[in-house]
Design a protein around this motif. Structure first.
Motif, mmCIF file in Angstrom:
data_model
loop_
_atom_site.group_PDB
_atom_site.id
_atom_site.type_symbol
_atom_site.label_atom_id
_atom_site.label_comp_id
_atom_site.label_asym_id
_atom_site.label_seq_id
_atom_site.Cartn_x
_atom_site.Cartn_y
_atom_site.Cartn_z
ATOM 1 N N LYS A 2 10.292 -0.563 -1.621
ATOM 2 C CA LYS A 2 10.520 -1.577 -3.251
ATOM 3 C C LYS A 2 11.828 -2.407 -2.947
ATOM 4 O O LYS A 2 11.832 -3.673 -3.249
ATOM 5 N N ARG A 25 9.974 4.939 -0.308
ATOM 6 C CA ARG A 25 9.893 4.249 -1.635
ATOM 7 C C ARG A 25 10.810 3.288 -1.885
ATOM 8 O O ARG A 25 10.619 2.150 -2.217
ATOM 9 N N ARG A 66 0.753 -1.168 0.012
ATOM 10 C CA ARG A 66 0.016 -0.085 0.029
ATOM 11 C C ARG A 66 0.842 1.255 -0.079
ATOM 12 O O ARG A 66 0.485 2.470 -0.341
ATOM 13 N N ASP A 67 2.215 0.968 0.454
ATOM 14 C CA ASP A 67 2.988 2.300 0.461
ATOM 15 C C ASP A 67 3.937 2.756 -0.847
ATOM 16 O O ASP A 67 4.755 3.280 -0.659
ATOM 17 N N LEU A 68 3.623 1.843 -1.858
ATOM 18 C CA LEU A 68 4.459 2.159 -3.113
ATOM 19 C C LEU A 68 4.349 3.619 -3.702
ATOM 20 O O LEU A 68 5.375 3.889 -4.427
ATOM 21 N N ASP A 69 3.453 4.352 -3.299
ATOM 22 C CA ASP A 69 3.430 5.670 -3.847
ATOM 23 C C ASP A 69 3.884 6.801 -2.646
ATOM 24 O O ASP A 69 3.144 7.721 -2.986
ATOM 25 N N HIS A 70 4.344 6.271 -1.744
ATOM 26 C CA HIS A 70 4.884 7.295 -0.781
ATOM 27 C C HIS A 70 5.459 8.339 -1.110
ATOM 28 O O HIS A 70 6.317 8.329 -2.207
ATOM 29 N N PRO A 71 5.284 9.551 -0.614
ATOM 30 C CA PRO A 71 5.807 10.770 -1.357
ATOM 31 C C PRO A 71 7.305 10.982 -0.935
ATOM 32 O O PRO A 71 7.845 11.656 -1.829
#
Length: 177
Positions: free
Chosen positions: A170, A166, A156-161
């Motif tokens: 990954k 990120r 759910r955190d792949l698009d973290h700012p």
């Protein structure tokens, strides 16, 4: 309680020099370790985070010295709520799980697992989250269910700012495959 040592903690600052001086003092006076852990574990003590800063450096230098006091640390672990305490406690957890000379008890392992999972769910800042996810990854080698939970939380955190977060996500997701 040794008033000189207590005063050192009170006067300590976030500057690396101050933290290093306090670490050197504890290393040369290990009789203060119980007091250090007691101060760090007393959430109501306004400067508990300063004691945690020293414990963090101690965990990097010689985490085995903390082994006799881990129950107190683990009891306090889920109660740390300010960023100044969350970051060093997360780093201490990571140092404890990577140290092959420390055998965590089931209680200590459970406290670290629960707290690290809570930190990821609560979406704390990048550094404590990165230490938490790495600690969980290592603990997941013994308890495979942790890897499943970690995979779900990190997906759910792949698009973290932040790029650092990120990257950590990954990297761990790659290792979890």
């Amino acid at each position: 309680m040794n008033s000189d040592f207590y005063q050192r903690i009170e006067e300590g600052t976030a500057h690396r020099k101050s933290r290093d001086e306090n670490l050197a003092y504890v290393l040369t006076n290990p009789e203060h370790l119980p007091e250090l852990v007691s101060l760090a574990s007393t959430i109501t003590y306004k400067n508990h985070f300063k004691a945690l800063w020293i414990m963090e450096l101690l965990s990097l230098k010689n985490s085995e010295l903390l082994a006799p006091y881990l129950d107190a640390f683990c009891k306090a672990l889920p109660h740390y709520s300010i960023e100044k305490a969350i970051r060093p406690s997360a780093k201490i957890c990571y140092q404890l799980v990577i140290n092959k000379n420390i055998q965590l008890t089931p209680f200590q392992e459970e406290a670290i697992i629960e707290t690290c999972l809570d930190r990821l769910i609560d979406q704390v800042k990048v550094a404590p989250a990165a230490f938490s996810m790495r600690a969980l990854f290592i603990l997941g080698k013994k308890k495979p269910w942790i890897h499943e939970e970690l995979r779900l939380l990190l997906s759910r955190d792949l698009d973290h700012p932040t790029p650092g977060y990120r990257f950590a996500v990954k990297d761990l997701l790659k290792r979890l495959k």
